[in-house]
Design a protein around this motif. Structure first.
Motif, PDB file in Angstrom:
ATOM      1  N   SER A  48       0.860  -1.177   0.000  1.00 28.49           N
ATOM      2  CA  SER A  48       0.000   0.000   0.000  1.00 28.49           C
ATOM      3  C   SER A  48       0.900   1.232   0.000  1.00 28.49           C
ATOM      4  N   CYS A  50       1.752   5.269   2.465  1.00 27.59           N
ATOM      5  CA  CYS A  50       1.607   5.993   3.721  1.00 27.59           C
ATOM      6  C   CYS A  50       0.161   6.435   3.950  1.00 27.59           C
ATOM      7  N   ALA A  51      -0.108   6.796   5.197  1.00 28.21           N
ATOM      8  CA  ALA A  51      -1.477   7.137   5.603  1.00 28.21           C
ATOM      9  C   ALA A  51      -1.818   8.610   5.381  1.00 28.21           C
ATOM     10  N   GLY A  57      -2.143   4.555  -0.408  1.00 23.06           N
ATOM     11  CA  GLY A  57      -2.370   4.368   1.020  1.00 23.06           C
ATOM     12  C   GLY A  57      -3.844   4.333   1.357  1.00 23.06           C
ATOM     13  N   GLU A  61      -6.398   1.175   2.591  1.00 22.17           N
ATOM     14  CA  GLU A  61      -7.365   1.180   3.700  1.00 22.17           C
ATOM     15  C   GLU A  61      -8.744   0.737   3.210  1.00 22.17           C
ATOM     16  N   LEU A  76      -1.312  -3.819   5.971  1.00 19.59           N
ATOM     17  CA  LEU A  76      -0.827  -2.819   5.011  1.00 19.59           C
ATOM     18  C   LEU A  76       0.671  -2.595   5.158  1.00 19.59           C
ATOM     19  N   ARG A  78       3.183  -0.076   4.542  1.00 15.84           N
ATOM     20  CA  ARG A  78       3.044   1.376   4.388  1.00 15.84           C
ATOM     21  C   ARG A  78       4.249   2.040   3.723  1.00 15.84           C
ATOM     22  N   ASP A 102       9.678   7.799   4.062  1.00 14.80           N
ATOM     23  CA  ASP A 102       8.813   6.947   4.882  1.00 14.80           C
ATOM     24  C   ASP A 102       8.728   7.492   6.305  1.00 14.80           C
ATOM     25  N   THR A 107       5.606   6.433   8.391  1.00 17.15           N
ATOM     26  CA  THR A 107       5.849   4.998   8.261  1.00 17.15           C
ATOM     27  C   THR A 107       7.153   4.681   8.973  1.00 17.15           C
TER      28      THR A 107
END
Length: 358
Positions: A48, A50-51, A57, A61, A76, A78, A102, A107
């Motif tokens: 996936s 990063c959030a 990302g 989710e 996930l 990340r 990251d 991450t």
């Protein structure tokens, strides 16, 4: 999409990457233990991103939440995998080592398990499958299989600061202007520079340069933007467009028809129109080209029932896509279209049952 998670270099300029090794004995730096995973379980690792609103990302989710009611735990990865997504999926690698991007974007852990499936940009999956462009040195990866295509449109746009006083990129070379060109040099952008003879060495010879649009602020020095990620959305890869056009009142240039035709023929773009108001400063309809499509993809060794479950979950939860940062959607006419990359048989069975494919 690629400032954080979709950044790619110019076509053919990325060397083959070594396979990410399994953790060495005693090497626990950044590793996160997740227990048993893989196709023998219902605990799968998804490449996936990063959030922080990165498309891969937030789509990770979406897939995680969509598959949970069917009894799957989607873990996930990340990492900002950039061009590495197709490679690490195809070769069932461990996630690559974390890099500064990251860590800066939250991450801080590296999943200690091999990757089972992933999310990437549709053209990148195709290029990896065919061994083209950024995958020419290490591809092809013929074991890649499509599970679902998710529409996600962006435009190729060209804009300049008003003070530059040009109406065509051709004037940069003709007048040897010492401009700073903001571009990722993706295969979907590099043809523009090639068309106008704006290679790095020539630009350097008269004091011009190419600058990567990374962590762009209103104060970032630039004169020209060439980007195929133009969009009013606030994901990191596209948000600089709104920021810079508001602060600098950019002038937008239209590319010639023969260049647009070339990009449709050679780099998987489509003809489109950037309409009035799509971004601040776009005060007319601009003939352009664009791309649309992120993909959930796997290897050919994913069991059919798992690919079926993934396709079903994605389709049945597609209404949730409208609540994300990017304008995602699923079109039943294109969800199974890998543009030459085979559809996984399990996913094909689901789409056939729904009447999406014959």
């Amino acid at each position: 999409m690629l400032a954080l998670c979709l950044s790619v270099a110019a076509a053919g300029s990325v060397a083959a990457q070594p396979a990410s090794p399994p953790p060495a004995p005693g090497d626990e730096s950044h590793w996160q233990e997740v227990g048993a995973t893989g196709f023998a379980t219902k605990r799968l690792v998804l490449a996936s991103a990063c959030a922080e609103a990165c498309p891969w990302g937030e789509l990770g989710e979406f897939v995680r939440d969509a598959m949970k009611p069917a009894g799957y735990e989607i873990i996930l990865c990340r990492n900002c995998n950039r061009t590495e997504g197709p490679r690490i999926v195809a070769e069932a690698r461990f996630p690559p080592p974390l890099v500064d991007d990251d860590l800066r974007h939250g991450t801080v852990k590296r999943i200690k398990a091999r990757i089972d499936f992933g999310i990437t940009e549709a053209s990148m999956m195709k290029w990896a499958y065919e061994g083209k462009f950024i995958y020419a040195k290490d591809g092809p990866y013929p074991n890649l299989r499509l599970i679902a295509r998710i529409e996600d449109p962006t435009y190729l746009l060209v804009a300049v600061k008003p003070g530059l006083g040009i109406t065509s990129l051709a004037e940069i070379r003709e007048r040897r202007l010492p401009v700073r060109i903001l571009t990722w040099m993706q295969p979907s952008e590099a043809p523009v520079l090639d068309y106008y003879g704006l290679d790095r060495e020539s630009l350097k010879s008269w004091g011009a340069s190419i600058v990567t649009p990374k962590d762009v602020t209103a104060e970032t020095p630039f004169d020209v933007i060439i980007s195929s990620l133009a969009s009013p959305a606030n994901n990191p890869e596209s948000s600089f467009w709104t920021k810079l056009t508001v602060y600098h009142d950019l002038d937008y240039l239209e590319l010639p028809q023969d260049l647009r035709d070339q990009m449709v023929a050679k780099v998987d773009m489509v003809h489109t129109v950037a309409r009035w108001g799509v971004l601040p400063g776009v005060d007319r309809n601009i003939a352009s080209v664009g791309r649309s499509g992120e993909v959930v993809f796997a290897r050919d060794d994913m069991p059919d029932d798992m690919a079926y479950a993934a396709a079903k979950a994605i389709d049945e939860n597609r209404g949730e896509l409208k609540w994300f940062v990017r304008p995602y959607s699923i079109d039943p006419r294109t969800v199974g279209d890998g543009k030459g990359v085979p559809l996984h048989p399990g996913a094909a069975r689901y789409y056939r049952e729904k009447g999406y494919i014959k």
